[in-house]
Design an enzyme around this catalytic site. Structure first.
Site, short mmCIF file in Angstrom:
data_model
loop_
_atom_site.label_atom_id
_atom_site.label_comp_id
_atom_site.label_asym_id
_atom_site.label_seq_id
_atom_site.Cartn_x
_atom_site.Cartn_y
_atom_site.Cartn_z
N PRO A 42 28.59 55.74 -18.20
CA PRO A 42 29.98 55.93 -17.77
C PRO A 42 30.96 55.01 -18.48
O PRO A 42 32.11 55.39 -18.71
CB PRO A 42 29.95 55.66 -16.27
CG PRO A 42 28.56 55.30 -15.91
CD PRO A 42 27.68 55.42 -17.11
N THR A 57 31.00 55.01 -31.30
CA THR A 57 30.98 55.61 -29.97
C THR A 57 29.99 54.95 -29.03
O THR A 57 30.10 55.11 -27.82
CB THR A 57 30.57 57.08 -30.09
OG1 THR A 57 29.32 57.13 -30.79
CG2 THR A 57 31.60 57.88 -30.87
N GLY A 64 33.51 63.79 -26.39
CA GLY A 64 34.17 63.31 -27.60
C GLY A 64 35.44 64.10 -27.81
O GLY A 64 36.52 63.68 -27.42
N GLU A 65 35.30 65.27 -28.41
CA GLU A 65 36.47 66.06 -28.78
C GLU A 65 37.25 66.52 -27.54
O GLU A 65 38.47 66.69 -27.61
CB GLU A 65 36.04 67.29 -29.58
CG GLU A 65 34.71 67.10 -30.25
CD GLU A 65 34.74 67.17 -31.76
OE1 GLU A 65 35.81 67.20 -32.35
OE2 GLU A 65 33.64 67.18 -32.33
N GLN A 104 35.21 56.71 -24.71
CA GLN A 104 35.40 57.82 -25.67
C GLN A 104 36.53 58.74 -25.27
O GLN A 104 37.36 59.13 -26.09
CB GLN A 104 34.13 58.65 -25.78
CG GLN A 104 33.27 58.23 -26.92
CD GLN A 104 32.62 59.44 -27.56
OE1 GLN A 104 33.28 60.29 -28.12
NE2 GLN A 104 31.32 59.50 -27.48
#
Ligand code: MOS
Length: 693
Positions: A588, A467, A659-660, A594
Site C-alpha cells: 500500500p 516504482t 501505474g497508468e 505510484q
C-alpha cells in the site's frame, strides 16, 4: 501496530529495499558506472524538420584536444534496416544510416572524445549544413493525410446506429477536444555505458525493459540475442520514454565498435526532449446523446493523433469509450496523421490519458445540459457486460471507487450550478472524472534457487524504474515460497536473467509475479531434495491464455477542487482525491506513491505541460525544464489516494495493474472543476491563463 490483514508479505506497507542505496549515492545509474578506458560521445542533432544533410565538416572538431573521431552517416556502422519492434521495422532507430532528416532533433552525428567536455566542444565545432525541405507539422483531424489507425490493439467499436440514437436523444453534446504534444520528462536523462568484448556487446542503459532492448539491439546489429547483455539496475524514471532501444545505446554501441573502447553517451535535457520520444498531440471529436433521464443513447469518439512515417504507433484514445458506459450505440474511429514529427511513444497512460480527457469532459457536458449530477449520470450508465465486446467483466469495482471517493470528498453537498462559490476574489469549483485502463499479463521467465544456507535467490528480468518493483517482487516471492522476506534476495534489471516483459503498460508486476509464483510452486515440489542449491525455472509463455474471455481493467474515480483567479486566469488545484480499483494491493505504501505520482502528472498535464514548436523550423522552443513546465511542489496540494478492496480473479494472486491508472482521468476532473468554478469549458489542454480569461 500493523493493520495488515494479509497473512504474508503481500499487503504490508514496506519502503523500497534499495532506498538507502539511492539516498546514500551507492546506487549506480547508467551514467555512473565506473569503467576503465572510457570515452564519451556527444550527440549533434538536426535543427530542421525535413530535408537532407548537405555536408558535415568535421575538420576543426577532429583537431581538437582529446577527440577520437566523429561518427556520421558516412562512416557509421551499418544497421539492419529491418530491425524493429511490435509493429515491424522502426526507422526511428536507424540512426546515422543516411542523409535524410525526418524530424527536428534527429541525431546526425556523435562526437567522441576522452572527456565529456571535449566531446561537447567537438560537437559544437562540427559544421553541418542542410538542404531544407518544407515540413508539415500542421496537425488536425482534417489533415489530408489522415488515415485510420492500426487496429493491432483491438477492433474499432461499431455497435448500434449512432446517428439514429443521436436524433432520438433529448440532448446531444458534439464537441472537440485537443491535447498538445507532451514530453515524459523523467528525472534521469537517457544514458548508456556501452562496450564490446569478443563479439559481444555489453551496456548499462537507462531503459524500462533490459530484455526487449537486448532483443532490438541484437536485431540492429544482426547478431544473436545471447551476444547482447543489457543491464538496467537502477533507472531514474521512464513513463514510457525509456521503453524503446534508445539513441543512447544505439549510438554508444556504434561508437564503441568503431573506436574499440567503452563509450558513454548521456543525452542533455534538451536532447531528451527532441531526440527520444513524446506523447503525440490529439484532436478529438466526441458526440454523446442522452435521454432526459440521463440514459446514454450514443457515444461516438473520433480522435486523431500525430505520428511519424518512420514507425507505426497507436495512441489508443478510444479504449474507454468501449468500456466505461452502456449506450445503445457506440462508435470509435481512431485516426493517425503522419507528420514530420518526433516519433511518438507511450507516455503515462498512453491513449487513455488524452482519450479520457475528451470522453470524461464530454460526459460532464452531458450532465450539465441535463442538469443532472455528473456522478449520478455515471452511476446511471454503468454496464453489466462489456458495452461493445459483450464479454463479462472481470473485477469491476468502479462504482465502489465512485461512491467511496464521493463520500471522502464530500461530493453530496455540492451545488452543481457553476460560478456559485467564491472566496474573496477567487472562484471555487469541484469536478470529477472516471477512467479505466486495460490490465493483463505478458510472458516472462523467472528462476528461483534454494541456496545451501537456507536463503532464496529470485531472478527475473524485471525493471525497477523507481516504482519499487524490487520490493513488491520480494514480497510476492516470499509469500509464494512461504518464507519471510529476509530470506529472499532478488535480482532484476539484466537481460541475461531471461525473457521478461518490461516496466510498461501497467503489466510489469502481474507478468513478473506470475512467473515468480509459478517458479516458486515448481521449486517447492523439489524441496524435498536435500541437495542444495536447487533451482526451478519457469517460462510462462505457454501458461497464458490470450483468448478474450473477460474485460479486464483497472478503474479510478478522481475528484478535484480548484480555485480560479478571474483577474489573472490562474488555476490552482486545492484538493485532489483518487479512489482506485487495481486488484489486490501488494504494497500500500508504494502503490499510493505510484498513483499519487500519476495524479500529479495528470495535474501537470491539465495545467502546465505542452511542447511548443517554432512553426518555421519545427524545433521545440521550450525543450528544457525552464520552458517545459511540469508541476512543481508549489503547484501540488495534499493529494489523497486510496484503494477499494479488490481481487482480480484472472490472476493467481489477485493482482491486476497499477501505474497508468493514476494519470488518466485526472486532467478531466480538473477541467470539469474549472468549468464549475467559472462556467467556461476548457476543451484545450493545458488550461493556460489566457484560455481561462
Ligand atoms: Mo508506460 S507509458 O507503458 O511506461
Amino acid at each position: 501496530m500493523s493493520t495488515n490483514l494479509d497473512p504474508g508479505a503481500v499487503g504490508a506497507p514496506r519502503p523500497r529495499i534499495e532506498g538507502p542505496l539511492k539516498v546514500t549515492g551507492v546506487a549506480r545509474y547508467a551514467a555512473d558506472v565506473p569503467m576503465p578506458d572510457l570515452a564519451h560521445g556527444w550527440l549533434v542533432t538536426a535543427p530542421i524538420s525535413r530535408g537532407r544533410i548537405r555536408d558535415i565538416d568535421a575538420s576543426t572538431a577532429l583537431g581538437m584536444p582529446g577527440v577520437l573521431g566523429v561518427l556520421d552517416h558516412r562512416n557509421a556502422p551499418r544497421l539492419n534496416p529491418r530491425a524493429g519492434n511490435y509493429f515491424g521495422p522502426d526507422g526511428s532507430m536507424q540512426l546515422l544510416q543516411d542523409d535524410v532528416i525526418p524530424y527536428a532533433g534527429r541525431p546526425v552525428a556523435l562526437a567522441v572524445a576522452e572527456t565529456p567536455e571535449q566531446a561537447r566542444a567537438a560537437a559544437a565545432a562540427l559544421r553541418v549544413t542542410y538542404d531544407v525541405e518544407p515540413h508539415d507539422l500542421d496537425f488536425s483531424l482534417e489533415h489530408p493525410a489522415a488515415r485510420p489507425a492500426s487496429t493491432a490493439f483491438g477492433p474499432e467499436a461499431d455497435t448500434g446506429d449512432v446517428d439514429a440514437e443521436l436524433s432520438a436523444s433529448a440532448v446531444v453534446v458534439d464537441e472537440r477536444y485537443r491535447t498538445p504534444e507532451e514530453s515524459h520528462s523523467a528525472l534521469e536523462p537517457h544514458a548508456a555505458t556501452v562496450w564490446w568484448d569478443g563479439g559481444q556487446v555489453y551496456a548499462v542503459d537507462a531503459n524500462q525493459g533490459a530484455f526487449s532492448v537486448a532483443e532490438v539491439l541484437a536485431a540492429l546489429w544482426s547478431i544473436d540475442r545471447e551476444r547482447v547483455h543489457i543491464r538496467a539496475e537502477h533507472v531514474g524514471g521512464g513513463f514510457g520514454g525509456k521503453g524503446a532501444c534508445g539513441p543512447q545505446v544505439i549510438l554508444g554501441s556504434m561508437a564503441s565498435a568503431r573506436f574499440g573502447r567503452p563509450v558513454r553517451v548521456v543525452l542533455t535535457r534538451a536532447q531528451v526532449f527532441e531526440a527520444t520520444a513524446s506523447r503525440p498531440p490529439t484532436d478529438q471529436l466526441v458526440r454523446i446523446g442522452a435521454d432526459a433521464d440521463g440514459r446514454l443513447r450514443a457515444i461516438h469518439h473520433r480522435p486523431a493523433y500525430a505520428l511519424s512515417p518512420l514507425a507505426e504507433y497507436i495512441e489508443w484514445c478510444t479504449e474507454q469509450a468501449k468500456i466505461l458506459y452502456s449506450a445503445s450505440a457506440i462508435r470509435t474511429q481512431l485516426t493517425a496523421v503522419p507528420l514530420d514529427i518526433l516519433p511518438p511513444a507511450s507516455m503515462r497512460g498512453p491513449g487513455a490519458t488524452p482519450g479520457s480527457f475528451a470522453l470524461e469532459s464530454a460526459i460532464d457536458e452531458v450532465a450539465e445540459r441535463l442538469d443532472i449530477d455528473p456522478l449520478e449520470l455515471r452511476l446511471r450508465n454503468q454496464p453489466t457486460v462489456g458495452p461493445v465486446s459483450g464479454l463479462p467483466f472481470s473485477s469491476r469495482r468502479l462504482v465502489s471507487c465512485l461512491r467511496e471517493g464521493a463520500r471522502r470528498f464530500g461530493w453530496a453537498t455540492r451545488d452543481r450550478r457553476p460560478r456559485g462559490r467564491r472566496e474573496g476574489p477567487l472562484l471555487i469549483g469541484t469536478g470529477m472524472a472516471t477512467t479505466s485502463f486495460g490490465a493483463g499479463v505478458f510472458p516472462s521467465t523467472a528462476s528461483i534457487t534454494a541456496e545451501a544456507d537456507g536463503t532464496f535467490t529470485v531472478s527475473v528480468g524485471a525493471s525497477d524504474i523507481g516504482t519499487g518493483a524490487r520490493t513488491v517482487l520480494t514480497a510476492v516471492a516470499a509469500d509464494a515460497l512461504g518464507v519471510g522476506t529476509e530470506l529472499v534476495r532478488i535480482r532484476i534489471g539484466d537481460s541475461d536473467l531471461g525473457m521478461a516483459w518490461g516496466a510498461g503498460g501497467s503489466r510489469g508486476t502481474t507478468s513478473w509475479s506470475f512467473a515468480i509464483t509459478e517458479a516458486a510452486r515448481k521449486l517447492r515440489e523439489n524441496l524435498g531434495d536435500p541437495a542444495r542449491p536447487v533451482t526451478a525455472t519457469v517460462d510462462t509463455t505457454t501458461m497464458i491464455d490470450y483468448r478474450p474471455g473477460r474485460e479486464r481493467q483497472t478503474y479510478s474515480a478522481v475528484f478535484a477542487e480548484v480555485t480560479v483567479d478571474p483577474s489573472t486566469g490562474e488555476v490552482r488545484v486545492r484538493r485532489l482525491l483518487g479512489m482506485f480499483a487495481v486488484g489486490r494491493v501488494i504494497n500500500p505504501l508504494l502503490a499510493r506513491s505510484q498513483v499519487i505520482g500519476g495524479m500529479i502528472m495528470g495535474l501537470s498535464m491539465a495545467l502546465h505541460e505542452e511542447n511548443v514548436r517554432d512553426p518555421r523550423t519545427g524545433r521545440q522552443t521550450n525543450g528544457d525544464f525552464a520552458g517545459y513546465h511540469v508541476a512543481a511542489h508549489a503547484d501540488v496540494p495534499d493529494v489523497e489516494a486510496d484503494f477499494v478492496p479488490d481481487y482480480e480473479p484472472q490472476d493467481p494472486s489477485g493482482f491486476n495493474g497499477l501505474g497508468e491508472i493514476g494519470t488518466a482521468g485526472t486532467a478531466a476532473a480538473i477541467a470539469n472543476a474549472v468549468w464549475h468554478a467559472t462556467g467556461t469549458r476548457q476543451r484545450i489542454l493545458p488550461i493556460r491563463l489566457d484560455r481561462v480569461l
